[in-house]
Write a protein that holds these residues in place. Structure first.
Motif, mmCIF file in Angstrom:
data_model
loop_
_atom_site.group_PDB
_atom_site.id
_atom_site.type_symbol
_atom_site.label_atom_id
_atom_site.label_comp_id
_atom_site.label_asym_id
_atom_site.label_seq_id
_atom_site.Cartn_x
_atom_site.Cartn_y
_atom_site.Cartn_z
ATOM 1 N N UNK A 115 0.775 -1.172 -0.273
ATOM 2 C CA UNK A 115 0.064 -0.128 0.004
ATOM 3 C C UNK A 115 0.531 1.328 -0.090
ATOM 4 N N UNK A 116 1.971 1.528 0.905
ATOM 5 C CA UNK A 116 2.810 2.343 0.983
ATOM 6 C C UNK A 116 3.022 2.699 -0.438
ATOM 7 N N UNK A 117 3.936 1.005 -1.483
ATOM 8 C CA UNK A 117 4.346 1.287 -2.460
ATOM 9 C C UNK A 117 3.170 1.854 -3.886
ATOM 10 N N UNK A 118 1.940 1.973 -3.077
ATOM 11 C CA UNK A 118 1.177 2.141 -4.374
ATOM 12 C C UNK A 118 0.478 4.119 -4.239
ATOM 13 N N UNK A 119 1.368 4.198 -2.162
ATOM 14 C CA UNK A 119 1.817 5.985 -2.131
ATOM 15 C C UNK A 119 1.792 6.670 -2.768
ATOM 16 N N UNK A 120 3.684 5.906 -3.040
ATOM 17 C CA UNK A 120 4.640 6.558 -3.344
ATOM 18 C C UNK A 120 4.135 7.194 -4.754
ATOM 19 N N UNK A 121 4.100 5.875 -5.492
ATOM 20 C CA UNK A 121 4.098 5.702 -7.049
ATOM 21 C C UNK A 121 2.709 7.004 -7.368
ATOM 22 N N UNK A 122 2.038 7.133 -6.654
ATOM 23 C CA UNK A 122 0.669 8.166 -6.784
ATOM 24 C C UNK A 122 1.355 9.758 -6.636
ATOM 25 N N UNK A 123 1.848 10.450 -5.875
ATOM 26 C CA UNK A 123 2.659 11.327 -5.940
ATOM 27 C C UNK A 123 4.528 11.568 -6.488
ATOM 28 N N UNK A 124 4.105 10.463 -7.217
ATOM 29 C CA UNK A 124 5.270 10.503 -8.551
ATOM 30 C C UNK A 124 6.456 9.943 -7.989
ATOM 31 N N UNK A 125 6.689 8.979 -7.149
ATOM 32 C CA UNK A 125 7.827 8.937 -6.267
ATOM 33 C C UNK A 125 8.174 7.646 -6.573
ATOM 34 N N UNK A 177 9.129 4.088 -5.483
ATOM 35 C CA UNK A 177 9.187 2.875 -4.536
ATOM 36 C C UNK A 177 10.292 1.886 -4.228
ATOM 37 N N UNK A 178 10.450 1.336 -5.990
ATOM 38 C CA UNK A 178 11.424 0.781 -5.212
ATOM 39 C C UNK A 178 13.494 1.587 -5.139
ATOM 40 N N UNK A 179 13.207 2.743 -5.355
ATOM 41 C CA UNK A 179 14.325 3.406 -5.450
ATOM 42 C C UNK A 179 14.236 4.693 -3.956
ATOM 43 N N UNK A 180 12.955 4.816 -3.877
ATOM 44 C CA UNK A 180 13.122 5.535 -2.449
ATOM 45 C C UNK A 180 11.937 4.939 -2.107
ATOM 46 N N UNK A 181 12.270 4.160 -1.175
ATOM 47 C CA UNK A 181 11.739 2.961 0.046
ATOM 48 C C UNK A 181 11.134 4.196 0.991
ATOM 49 N N UNK A 182 9.347 3.564 1.536
ATOM 50 C CA UNK A 182 9.109 4.086 2.517
ATOM 51 C C UNK A 182 9.806 3.954 4.080
ATOM 52 N N UNK A 183 9.590 4.427 4.506
ATOM 53 C CA UNK A 183 10.783 4.286 6.516
ATOM 54 C C UNK A 183 10.899 2.658 6.805
ATOM 55 N N UNK A 184 9.565 2.632 6.313
ATOM 56 C CA UNK A 184 9.420 0.868 6.832
ATOM 57 C C UNK A 184 10.535 -0.136 6.570
ATOM 58 N N UNK A 185 9.746 -0.807 5.123
ATOM 59 C CA UNK A 185 10.235 -1.539 4.167
ATOM 60 C C UNK A 185 12.031 -0.950 4.214
ATOM 61 N N UNK A 186 12.487 0.065 4.408
ATOM 62 C CA UNK A 186 13.616 0.278 4.070
ATOM 63 C C UNK A 186 14.833 -0.111 5.363
ATOM 64 N N UNK A 187 13.660 -0.074 6.708
ATOM 65 C CA UNK A 187 14.627 -0.765 7.677
ATOM 66 C C UNK A 187 13.883 -1.946 7.827
ATOM 67 N N UNK A 188 13.314 -2.417 7.665
ATOM 68 C CA UNK A 188 12.984 -4.180 6.862
ATOM 69 C C UNK A 188 14.177 -4.883 5.914
#
Length: 230
Positions: free
Chosen positions: A65-75, A77-88
């Motif tokens: 869901x966070x990847x979809x949200x990042x895509x929605x505003x033009x980021x 997500x596989x390059x600029x991951x949300x903080x939880x995914x990056x930590x995981x």
């Protein structure tokens, strides 16, 4: 005085499933990572591995869901991951999770254990209230590049957290600025837990209560208030 947190209508329209929970804490005692904060991180990594059962972090429905949200505003997500995914990803790698300081370790542990983005800001360094908005592209974001302080600007339309002085975190929760981050001298803080459907409000509250309990153990006597999701 309680910090004001607002989410713009533009953000709510673009990502209608977003909610957040805030924990405001006063009288904290921070310091270098220690045995207690390190144990929180080790336990979180173990809980994450059990939760994923061999899957990659991005395959978890909340991270998707966070990847979809990042895509929605033009980021990307596989390059600029949300903080939880990056930590995981770091938690599952050979090097494991970084040890930063006791307070950062505590909220990173919650982020990893519950797969939810969590951030911590020094209340004494925030100017005015905090707002989650779509950037115009003119807002200043003070960061450090090659050891030198520099000012960047978000992309137009990028979702950012900001205060009266500028952007505090770029690409929603991707990269926090050094101006408001928690240091070993921090005594007052605001912690933000951010979620999207399918994570439920109840699940978000469980993560928030666990973080509050960790903060109380690390800083006995601190005044901690859990603010319900908005």
């Amino acid at each position: 005085m309680t910090l004001t947190l607002t989410v713009s209508d533009e953000v709510r329209t673009l990502v209608p499933g977003f909610t957040h929970l805030a924990i405001e804490a006063h009288g904290l005692v921070n310091g270098p990572s220690n045995a207690a904060s390190s144990a929180l991180l080790d336990d979180a990594a173990h809980r994450l591995a059990e939760r994923l059962g061999g899957r990659a972090p991005h395959e978890d429905p909340h991270m998707a869901a966070w990847r979809a949200a990042y895509t929605a505003f033009g980021a990307k997500p596989s390059r600029t991951r949300n903080s939880a995914e990056a930590l995981a990803k770091r938690a599952l790698a050979d090097g494991g999770l970084p040890r930063i300081n006791a307070l950062v370790d505590a909220y990173n542990a919650i982020s990893v254990a519950h797969l939810v983005p969590v951030g911590g800001e020094d209340l004494d360094r925030i100017e005015g209230g905090m707002r989650l908005v779509r950037a115009t592209g003119d807002e200043p974001f003070t960061t450090v590049a090659a050891g030198v302080a520099t000012v960047e600007h978000p992309d137009a339309g990028e979702i950012v957290w900001c205060d009266d002085a500028g952007v505090t975190c770029r690409r929603w929760n991707w990269r926090q600025g050094p101006r408001t981050r928690l240091t070993e001298e921090s005594v007052n803080a605001i912690f933000l837990l951010e979620s999207l459907a399918p994570m439920t409000t109840g699940e978000l509250q469980v993560a928030g209560v666990e973080l509050a309990e960790s903060l109380e153990k690390l800083s006995p006597g601190a005044r901690i208030t859990v603010r319900t999701p908005e």
